[in-house]
Scaffold this active site. Structure first.
Site, PDB file in Angstrom:
ATOM      1  N   TYR A 145       0.862  -1.188   0.000  1.00  0.00           N
ATOM      2  CA  TYR A 145       0.000   0.000   0.000  1.00  0.00           C
ATOM      3  C   TYR A 145       0.896   1.235   0.000  1.00  0.00           C
ATOM      4  O   TYR A 145       1.874   1.292   0.752  1.00  0.00           O
ATOM      5  CB  TYR A 145      -0.895  -0.001   1.254  1.00  0.00           C
ATOM      6  CG  TYR A 145      -1.713   1.259   1.394  1.00  0.00           C
ATOM      7  CD1 TYR A 145      -2.759   1.530   0.531  1.00  0.00           C
ATOM      8  CD2 TYR A 145      -1.417   2.202   2.377  1.00  0.00           C
ATOM      9  CE1 TYR A 145      -3.501   2.698   0.642  1.00  0.00           C
ATOM     10  CE2 TYR A 145      -2.155   3.377   2.506  1.00  0.00           C
ATOM     11  CZ  TYR A 145      -3.196   3.610   1.637  1.00  0.00           C
ATOM     12  OH  TYR A 145      -3.918   4.778   1.744  1.00  0.00           O
ATOM     13  N   ASP A 227       9.198   1.619   0.351  1.00  0.00           N
ATOM     14  CA  ASP A 227       8.203   2.389   1.086  1.00  0.00           C
ATOM     15  C   ASP A 227       8.294   1.952   2.542  1.00  0.00           C
ATOM     16  O   ASP A 227       7.760   0.915   2.938  1.00  0.00           O
ATOM     17  CB  ASP A 227       6.806   2.137   0.503  1.00  0.00           C
ATOM     18  CG  ASP A 227       5.728   2.902   1.257  1.00  0.00           C
ATOM     19  OD1 ASP A 227       6.029   3.436   2.338  1.00  0.00           O
ATOM     20  OD2 ASP A 227       4.588   2.959   0.761  1.00  0.00           O
ATOM     21  N   LYS A 255       5.099   7.371   9.232  1.00  0.00           N
ATOM     22  CA  LYS A 255       4.483   7.180  10.539  1.00  0.00           C
ATOM     23  C   LYS A 255       5.443   7.242  11.725  1.00  0.00           C
ATOM     24  O   LYS A 255       5.208   7.977  12.662  1.00  0.00           O
ATOM     25  CB  LYS A 255       3.765   5.856  10.543  1.00  0.00           C
ATOM     26  CG  LYS A 255       2.825   5.740   9.347  1.00  0.00           C
ATOM     27  CD  LYS A 255       1.753   4.760   9.563  1.00  0.00           C
ATOM     28  CE  LYS A 255       0.965   4.549   8.299  1.00  0.00           C
ATOM     29  NZ  LYS A 255      -0.458   4.479   8.500  1.00  0.00           N
TER      30      LYS A 255
HETATM   31  C1  PLP Z   1       3.359   1.508   3.588  1.00  0.00           C
HETATM   32  C2  PLP Z   1       2.539   2.757   3.493  1.00  0.00           C
HETATM   33  N1  PLP Z   1       2.806   3.632   2.523  1.00  0.00           N
HETATM   34  C3  PLP Z   1       2.124   4.786   2.397  1.00  0.00           C
HETATM   35  C4  PLP Z   1       1.106   5.098   3.260  1.00  0.00           C
HETATM   36  C5  PLP Z   1       0.351   6.370   3.099  1.00  0.00           C
HETATM   37  O1  PLP Z   1       0.599   7.193   4.186  1.00  0.00           O
HETATM   38  P1  PLP Z   1      -0.430   8.360   4.559  1.00  0.00           P
HETATM   39  O2  PLP Z   1      -1.721   7.711   4.912  1.00  0.00           O
HETATM   40  O3  PLP Z   1       0.239   9.034   5.720  1.00  0.00           O
HETATM   41  O4  PLP Z   1      -0.529   9.244   3.360  1.00  0.00           O
HETATM   42  C6  PLP Z   1       0.778   4.209   4.302  1.00  0.00           C
HETATM   43  C7  PLP Z   1      -0.323   4.495   5.224  1.00  0.00           C
HETATM   44  O5  PLP Z   1      -0.921   3.616   5.807  1.00  0.00           O
HETATM   45  C8  PLP Z   1       1.517   3.005   4.412  1.00  0.00           C
HETATM   46  O6  PLP Z   1       1.253   2.124   5.392  1.00  0.00           O
END
Ligand code: PLP
Length: 428
Positions: A145, A227, A255
């Site tokens: 994700y 990511d 996060k």
């Molecule tokens: C692996 C990963 N990438 C990107 C995101 C997107 O982050 P945000 O919700 O802060 O835009 C998340 C959010 O859950 C994530 O877990």
């Protein structure tokens, strides 16, 4: 029985002015079963959180894994208070930006330069744009994700509103499947700007997988982006790239960077990052100083104290305790526990008499009733005590027999006090 009346009343009120009643999909009624779940909180402290009905929970969601030290960590709070005295956002850049960038470069293997964003999506989208600019190619291969922006969400079932032209440029590939990735890259030779993936979520990378992805990406002239929105500052101080010993070209963080304060980062090789000067990656609040003060304090604490070691140790105790209970209750067909100890997943299988979503709803109902806030993941924080972990294990001991009755003995209708969650959209 716990009451969620005030949560429900607030939800009705919020839904009059806020679509879905929440800013975040994973906090909405699509993910929390109406009737047996809280929707709104008043405050949180350490490992605890309180909902508007006054119910207390040990929180294993921890703001979707963004709170790594615990709520209102005293060092982070003090740093933010001090910064607040001086200001939040200014007409010029603030010196704290370089201080936090330097700290990230000192901790993260791939990081030679850094730019900040607010949400994880800012960072992943910035990294993808950068990779496209650097390689002069358009396509991206994705796995996991990566946020709400067009380039990623267009490749999922939730793609309404994303133009087809954009969707066509994003290609998902399965985790741990180098053959699939190779076929994908070969089918459109020299068209890929980047391979972006979560280095791990629920499944462990098979030996050689991450290194293999790097080799394949580079063979095809694409950049490798990790990511690390969740794994960063959680698996190790240098993220999953340090933990697994594979250094990507670029990485994104979010996060865990500032213990829940809104700041994210793109980091990577100098030669690539320098091109940030040419593309457009710029926002009013990019250098917002409260969050950067929180990041500076969080990173300092990570270096000074055994934070990631404790997350892993407590998380491992939890994982092994859950594994033992799954076996003891004879639930291997229904449940399994996987993921890194600092971010583990209780996976639920479909069985003939119950879908995984129905069983998950029952699980959540019973967790909330017993003062545990979780949707089956365990996002560990430094504030979780040994007693918190033992309490959750005791709760699972009480709940597992109910799951057995619901999923195998046809008692779901008697046990479930709400409508089951629907499989609208699964992030992972
Ligand atoms: C692996 C990963 N990438 C990107 C995101 C997107 O982050 P945000 O919700 O802060 O835009 C998340 C959010 O859950 C994530 O877990």
């Amino acid at each position: 029985m716990r009451s969620f009346e005030k949560s429900q009343a607030y939800l009705a009120r919020a839904e009059r002015t806020i679509p879905l009643g929440s800013q975040t999909f994973s906090k909405s009624r699509t993910q929390f079963p109406y009737g047996v779940a809280p929707f709104f909180v008043t405050h949180a402290q350490g490992s605890r959180i309180w909902d508007v009905d006054g119910n207390e929970y040990i929180d294993f969601i921890n703001s979707l894994a963004s709170v790594t030290l615990g709520y209102q960590d005293p060092d982070v709070t003090a740093a933010v208070r001090q910064q607040l005295e001086q200001g939040v956002i200014f007409s010029l850049s603030h010196t704290i930006e370089a201080e936090v960038a330097e700290a990230i470069c000192a901790m993260v293997p791939c990081a030679e330069m850094v730019r900040f964003g607010k949400n994880g999506s800012d960072a992943t989208s910035g990294a993808v744009r950068l990779a496209r600019a650097y390689t002069g190619k358009d396509r991206v291969a994705v796995c996991g994700y990566h946020g709400w922006q067009d380039w990623y969400i267009g490749s999922t079932a939730r793609h309404r509103g994303v133009p087809k032209a954009i969707r066509d440029l994003t290609h998902p590939f399965p985790f741990n499947d180098l053959t699939a990735l190779r076929s994908l890259l070969e089918a459109r030779r020299d068209e890929f700007a980047a391979v972006i993936l979560e280095p791990m979520n629920s499944a462990e990378p098979a030996p050689g997988f991450l290194a293999g992805v790097k080799t394949l990406a580079h063979e095809h002239g694409a950049l490798l982006i990790f990511d690390e929105t969740i794994t960063g500052f959680r698996y190790a101080n240098g993220g999953a790239q340090e933990f697994f010993g594979v250094t990507p070209d670029l990485a994104t963080f979010g996060k865990g960077l500032a213990n829940g304060f809104p700041v994210s980062a793109v980091a990577g090789r100098r030669e690539i990052m320098q091109l940030m000067e040419e593309i457009f990656f710029s926002f009013t609040f990019g250098g917002e100083a409260l969050s950067l003060a929180a990041a500076r304090a969080t990173l300092a604490k990570l270096r000074a104290q055994p934070v990631v070691a404790q997350l892993a140790a407590r998380g491992e105790r939890l994982k092994s305790g859950i594994k033992e209970r799954i076996a003891r209750h004879g639930l291997q067909e229904l449940l399994s526990i996987n993921g890194h100890p600092s971010w583990s997943f209780l996976a639920i299988a479909d069985v003939p008499r119950a879908t995984s979503w129905t069983t998950k709803t029952l699980l959540m109902q019973e967790l909330f009733e017993r003062g545990i806030l979780s949707f089956g993941t365990h996002n560990m924080s430094y504030a979780h005590s040994e007693a918190d972990v033992e309490r959750l294990l005791d709760v699972y001991d009480e709940i597992f027999p109910l799951l057995r009755q619901g999923a195998f003995e046809g008692r779901m209708p008697q046990l479930l006090r709400c409508k089951p969650l629907e499989p609208l959209f699964k992030l992972r």
